[in-house]
Write a protein that holds these residues in place. Structure first.
Motif, PDB file in Angstrom:
ATOM      1  N   PHE A 181      71.976  28.428 -22.293  1.00 31.82           N
ATOM      2  CA  PHE A 181      70.658  27.316 -21.922  1.00 31.82           C
ATOM      3  C   PHE A 181      71.813  25.308 -22.304  1.00 31.82           C
ATOM      4  O   PHE A 181      72.509  26.003 -23.979  1.00 31.82           O
ATOM      5  CB  PHE A 181      69.819  27.855 -23.039  1.00 31.82           C
ATOM      6  N   ASP A 182      71.708  24.812 -22.318  1.00 27.85           N
ATOM      7  CA  ASP A 182      72.452  23.480 -22.018  1.00 27.85           C
ATOM      8  C   ASP A 182      71.289  22.737 -22.024  1.00 27.85           C
ATOM      9  O   ASP A 182      71.829  21.274 -21.664  1.00 27.85           O
ATOM     10  CB  ASP A 182      73.964  23.320 -20.492  1.00 27.85           C
ATOM     11  N   VAL A 183      69.956  22.957 -22.753  1.00 26.64           N
ATOM     12  CA  VAL A 183      69.116  21.528 -22.588  1.00 26.64           C
ATOM     13  C   VAL A 183      68.415  22.204 -24.178  1.00 26.64           C
ATOM     14  O   VAL A 183      69.214  22.877 -24.934  1.00 26.64           O
ATOM     15  CB  VAL A 183      67.813  21.651 -21.869  1.00 26.64           C
ATOM     16  N   PRO A 184      67.978  20.955 -24.658  1.00 34.45           N
ATOM     17  CA  PRO A 184      67.339  21.541 -26.467  1.00 34.45           C
ATOM     18  C   PRO A 184      66.654  21.935 -26.364  1.00 34.45           C
ATOM     19  O   PRO A 184      66.100  23.323 -24.674  1.00 34.45           O
ATOM     20  CB  PRO A 184      66.568  19.888 -26.422  1.00 34.45           C
ATOM     21  N   LEU A 185      66.361  23.369 -27.209  1.00 36.05           N
ATOM     22  CA  LEU A 185      65.865  24.673 -27.557  1.00 36.05           C
ATOM     23  C   LEU A 185      64.301  24.505 -27.286  1.00 36.05           C
ATOM     24  O   LEU A 185      63.760  25.453 -26.528  1.00 36.05           O
ATOM     25  CB  LEU A 185      66.259  25.240 -29.174  1.00 36.05           C
ATOM     26  N   ARG A 186      63.938  23.716 -27.569  1.00 37.75           N
ATOM     27  CA  ARG A 186      62.625  23.527 -26.965  1.00 37.75           C
ATOM     28  C   ARG A 186      62.065  23.859 -25.633  1.00 37.75           C
ATOM     29  O   ARG A 186      61.054  24.606 -25.092  1.00 37.75           O
ATOM     30  CB  ARG A 186      61.349  22.397 -27.438  1.00 37.75           C
TER      31      ARG A 186
ATOM     32  N   ALA B 148      62.750  27.152 -33.727  1.00 35.17           N
ATOM     33  CA  ALA B 148      61.010  26.189 -33.149  1.00 35.17           C
ATOM     34  C   ALA B 148      59.770  27.442 -33.521  1.00 35.17           C
ATOM     35  O   ALA B 148      59.049  28.148 -32.325  1.00 35.17           O
ATOM     36  CB  ALA B 148      62.034  26.234 -31.919  1.00 35.17           C
ATOM     37  N   PRO B 149      59.306  27.636 -34.227  1.00 28.39           N
ATOM     38  CA  PRO B 149      58.072  27.652 -34.808  1.00 28.39           C
ATOM     39  C   PRO B 149      57.105  27.191 -33.473  1.00 28.39           C
ATOM     40  O   PRO B 149      55.997  29.028 -32.875  1.00 28.39           O
ATOM     41  CB  PRO B 149      57.674  27.642 -35.900  1.00 28.39           C
ATOM     42  N   LYS B 150      56.716  26.633 -33.709  1.00 24.47           N
ATOM     43  CA  LYS B 150      55.210  26.373 -32.716  1.00 24.47           C
ATOM     44  C   LYS B 150      55.887  26.559 -31.212  1.00 24.47           C
ATOM     45  O   LYS B 150      54.877  27.910 -31.020  1.00 24.47           O
ATOM     46  CB  LYS B 150      54.803  24.656 -32.230  1.00 24.47           C
ATOM     47  N   ASP B 151      56.428  26.711 -30.574  1.00 27.40           N
ATOM     48  CA  ASP B 151      56.687  27.688 -29.390  1.00 27.40           C
ATOM     49  C   ASP B 151      56.667  28.848 -29.289  1.00 27.40           C
ATOM     50  O   ASP B 151      56.031  29.417 -28.653  1.00 27.40           O
ATOM     51  CB  ASP B 151      57.804  26.658 -28.692  1.00 27.40           C
ATOM     52  N   MET B 152      57.610  29.182 -30.157  1.00 20.76           N
ATOM     53  CA  MET B 152      57.702  30.618 -29.699  1.00 20.76           C
ATOM     54  C   MET B 152      56.487  31.460 -30.288  1.00 20.76           C
ATOM     55  O   MET B 152      56.230  32.599 -30.090  1.00 20.76           O
ATOM     56  CB  MET B 152      58.842  31.188 -31.496  1.00 20.76           C
ATOM     57  N   LEU B 153      56.452  31.337 -31.758  1.00 23.03           N
ATOM     58  CA  LEU B 153      54.267  31.766 -31.732  1.00 23.03           C
ATOM     59  C   LEU B 153      53.658  31.475 -30.697  1.00 23.03           C
ATOM     60  O   LEU B 153      53.211  32.735 -30.756  1.00 23.03           O
ATOM     61  CB  LEU B 153      54.043  31.303 -32.934  1.00 23.03           C
ATOM     62  N   ASP B 154      53.602  30.475 -29.923  1.00 22.39           N
ATOM     63  CA  ASP B 154      53.096  30.672 -28.499  1.00 22.39           C
ATOM     64  C   ASP B 154      52.591  31.339 -28.147  1.00 22.39           C
ATOM     65  O   ASP B 154      51.972  32.489 -27.199  1.00 22.39           O
ATOM     66  CB  ASP B 154      52.987  28.837 -27.899  1.00 22.39           C
ATOM     67  N   VAL B 155      54.164  32.190 -27.832  1.00 23.04           N
ATOM     68  CA  VAL B 155      54.977  33.394 -26.309  1.00 23.04           C
ATOM     69  C   VAL B 155      54.755  34.132 -27.370  1.00 23.04           C
ATOM     70  O   VAL B 155      54.131  34.965 -26.341  1.00 23.04           O
ATOM     71  CB  VAL B 155      56.447  32.915 -26.501  1.00 23.04           C
ATOM     72  N   LEU B 156      54.555  34.297 -28.271  1.00 26.05           N
ATOM     73  CA  LEU B 156      55.207  35.972 -29.035  1.00 26.05           C
ATOM     74  C   LEU B 156      53.125  36.140 -29.339  1.00 26.05           C
ATOM     75  O   LEU B 156      53.022  37.551 -29.104  1.00 26.05           O
ATOM     76  CB  LEU B 156      54.724  36.080 -30.775  1.00 26.05           C
ATOM     77  N   ASN B 157      52.359  35.609 -29.499  1.00 27.27           N
ATOM     78  CA  ASN B 157      51.052  35.710 -29.903  1.00 27.27           C
ATOM     79  C   ASN B 157      50.928  36.480 -28.226  1.00 27.27           C
ATOM     80  O   ASN B 157      49.778  37.183 -27.962  1.00 27.27           O
ATOM     81  CB  ASN B 157      50.428  34.355 -29.684  1.00 27.27           C
TER      82      ASN B 157
END
Length: 718
Positions: A14-19, A94-103
């Motif tokens: 990826f070549d964009v910001p992680l979020r 990036a915990p907020k974005d990742m935790l939403d996906v994992l949930n």
């Protein structure tokens, strides 16, 4: 959803910001596919309870979670790092974005296993545990913002549970159309539409409270632990926000570890005061656990319980426990016995749900300076499962009981518990008890007997539980204990407070060449071996004896803490009519009442009979018995009589001991008794020889002491 049919994506390209990369649909599907495969197939190298059908480790945890109707599953960060390192790095960055996906992934996986489970729990939450890096509250900086952090501290305050807006729906005031849902991401921020897309005229909206969704929300104040604060610094405090099933996981006074997202929010009031933008920082908790305590009843393994039950089979376990209490303190057998009874405690009784009788033993340590009173309290603080330490000058009446103050968030009057409330089902330790004001001491009368604190302030009328043992240390009037006076004359405490103590221990610093020499050797060997207080018994293989006996019979301090916790939670000895001599207790009480009137000292009251029952139950708990036996009652009688003897003048102690000798059944080792008598004979002979040499003008450098064997045998027969 069938994520296996979705085209796989290289997550690292990826070549964009992680979020922004995580927000893309293809990336989210790939993350969910990998995480579901991880939950389904991951098996650790050394699983604690490997199943026979080789089911995935987290697959089993999901099934056990559903069997308990829970809404969260703990995922070890180390396991995730081992199986999916990319996901682990992204969770940290990036915990907020990742935790939403994992949930979302674990929720869909759970509902696929159990389709009807969504009627019980609408969403499953992933709790990240075992994060390897532990940060200090004072080390959190700008670089930690929006990252996953792990901190530890003591909970100083806990707010009430209130609803927090999660999904918002708005109603247009012109056309009455409903817009939404709008997801509320952070605290204090809510998206409000600016124009109605239906009528294109409405610019005023009102929150639709019925359709909007809320979640449970609570605030905690987390403060640095006293031991981690640098010298000369003030402990830092950080606000922690907990939601969903993390509510009420920690009580004020408990030491916890928090894993969560370090966030910030705009503070408008501080901005107006300072003139430039100011942001508040807080931690949104993802995982909360109590600080690792091996002696906690929940952390006892089957091997620990087996070891505890094996220890209880030893007929000398009572003596071993007393020898293991404060092993770095020399002597003071009576004080160690009282401390052990306070740590184990008796059995509380509730007579027909109308009258409650406390089961905790209160102990007062009174003595000269330098007799290890404060060290006893510090040892109890480290050993007891739950303990709160305070000092007489540093504690007030509201600090010990409870205070009423305005909540800074809701501006309502709220209660905040003091030391006795925080020590509920534990031990409250009060040093410098004699330095307290009389009004402050009066406030704890109810807490020491009824074990409750009644509050009637600011319109709040309630009662708080204070079911704790009180161990207090005090200095006598003038600093030194005067044995020619009674205990009541040596300390400025009233009869009501003295009667609430089950055991009174007097620690005197007496000049004795033999015991002084043994004490000096004990202290010297302790310093040479560099063994800190509280860990002396941990080194069972010590070749140098540092006490009256070798340390081989001592119990390691870690095992002793587990033993105490197990006994407090699982052992409840019963007082049966046919297991101990009731007539002996009755005649003892009558004799004590008569002697207390004649000789003065501490008045004997009905409370002392209850104290006798409590101490006998505590002694039975040391042996993990189901009922109180005669030897338990005899041990309690000896402690009560010793407490009564030391409260009298020195001139009447010997006569009282002779008068009550029929109630004392001494089960001590005869060798120790013979050694004590021999020491007395040598001490008297030494004083006689010194006086004789001084009269003759001879030097006192070297002389030989001899005791005739017949004299020792005569003493032994007496």
């Amino acid at each position: 959803e069938n994520l296996d049919s979705v085209e796989q994506v290289n997550l690292e390209a990826f070549d964009v910001p992680l979020r922004e990369w995580i927000a893309q649909d293809r990336t989210r599907c790939e993350i969910q596919r990998k995480f579901r495969a991880f939950c389904k197939n991951f098996i650790p190298e050394n699983p604690a309870g490997k199943s026979k059908n080789r089911m995935g480790f987290y697959e089993e945890k999901i099934r056990s979670m559903c069997a308990s109707n829970l809404a969260s599953i703990q995922i070890s960060y180390l396991h995730l790092m081992e199986a999916e390192p990319v996901l682990a790095f992204w969770v940290a960055d990036a915990p907020k974005d990742m935790l939403d996906v994992l949930n979302e992934a674990v929720s869909s996986h759970t509902f696929q296993l159990f389709p009807s489970y969504n009627a019980i729990q609408t969403e499953i939450h992933v709790r990240i545990s075992e994060v390897p890096i532990l940060d200090s509250l004072r080390d959190l900086r700008r670089s930690h913002l929006d990252c996953l952090v792990k901190v530890h501290g003591v909970v100083t305050r806990r707010s009430a549970v209130c609803p927090q807006l999660q999904l918002a729906y708005y109603t247009c005031q012109v056309c009455k159309k409903i817009q939404g849902p709008f997801r509320i991401e952070s605290v204090g921020q809510a998206y409000v539409p600016t124009q109605c897309p239906y009528c294109e005229q409405g610019t005023t909206f009102r929150l639709h409270q019925t359709m909007s969704q809320y979640r449970n929300f609570q605030r905690l104040n987390l403060q640095e632990t006293p031991g981690s604060v640098p010298p000369g610094r003030v402990p830092r405090t950080k606000e922690v926000l907990v939601t969903h099933d993390l509510i009420d996981m920690a009580r004020p006074g408990e030491e916890i570890e928090v894993t969560g997202v370090y966030e910030h929010s705009y503070d408008s009031s501080m901005t107006l005061k300072s003139g430039f933008p100011v942001f508040n920082t807080f931690i949104t908790a993802n995982h909360v656990c109590k600080r690792n305590d091996e002696s906690s009843i929940n952390n006892l393994t089957p091997e620990d319980i087996a070891g505890i039950l094996e220890l209880a089979k030893d007929p000398q376990i009572g003596k071993r426990i007393i020898k293991s209490i404060a092993p770095s303190i020399f002597g003071h057998h009576a004080s160690k016995m009282a401390l052990a009874m306070a740590l184990f405690g008796g059995v509380p009784k509730n007579v027909k749900d109308k009258h409650r009788i406390r089961g905790d033993c209160n102990v007062l340590l009174l003595g000269d300076p330098g007799t290890a009173k404060s060290q006893f309290l510090k040892y109890a603080e480290q050993t007891a499962p739950r303990a709160v330490y305070s000092t007489g000058k540093g504690a007030s009446a509201v600090g010990l009981t409870a205070s009423v103050h305005k909540d800074p968030i809701t501006r309502e009057w709220t209660l905040e518990g003091g030391a006795l409330v925080l020590a509920d089902r534990g031990v409250c330790l009060i040093d410098e008890f004699d330095k307290m004001n009389e009004q402050d001491r009066t406030s704890i009368h109810e807490a020491m007997e009824q074990q409750s604190i009644s509050i009637s302030k600011a319109g709040i009328v309630t009662s708080l539980q204070a079911r704790c043992a009180v161990i207090a240390a005090a200095n006598p009037i003038g600093g030194r204990y005067d044995a020619s006076n009674t205990l009541k004359d040596n300390i400025e405490l009233t009869d009501p407070i003295l009667q609430r103590f089950d055991v009174l221990c007097v620690l005197q610093d007496q000049v004795d060449p033999v015991s002084d020499e043994r004490l000096a050797r004990f202290v010297t060997s302790s310093h040479i071996n560099s063994i800190p207080a509280g860990e002396t018994a941990c080194k069972e293989s010590s070749s140098t004896p540092t006490s009256e006996d070798t340390s081989g019979c001592m119990i390691p301090q870690g095992m002793l803490r587990k033993y105490i916790q197990y006994a407090r939670n699982n052992c409840f000895p019963a007082l049966n009519a046919n297991t101990f001599d009731q007539e002996k207790v009755s005649s003892l009480y009558v004799s004590l009442r008569q002697e207390s009137v004649k000789s003065g000292g501490v008045p004997i009251a009905v409370r002392h009979i209850e104290s006798l029952m409590r101490m006998s139950e505590a002694h039975a708990k040391m042996h993990l018995r189901d009922y109180v036996r005669n030897d338990d009652m005899n041990a309690a009688i000896s402690v009560l009589l010793e407490s009564f003897f030391v409260a009298q003048k020195f001139s009447v102690r010997k006569s009282l001991r002779n008068a009550f000798s029929k109630f004392l059944i001494d089960q001590q080792d005869q060798h120790a008794l013979m050694l004590h008598m021999l020491s007395d004979l040598f001490r008297n002979e030494q004083m006689y020889q010194i006086i004789r040499m001084r009269q003759k003008g001879m030097k006192e450098d070297d002389f030989l002491l001899e005791i005739p064997l017949e004299e020792l045998e005569g003493k032994a027969r007496e």
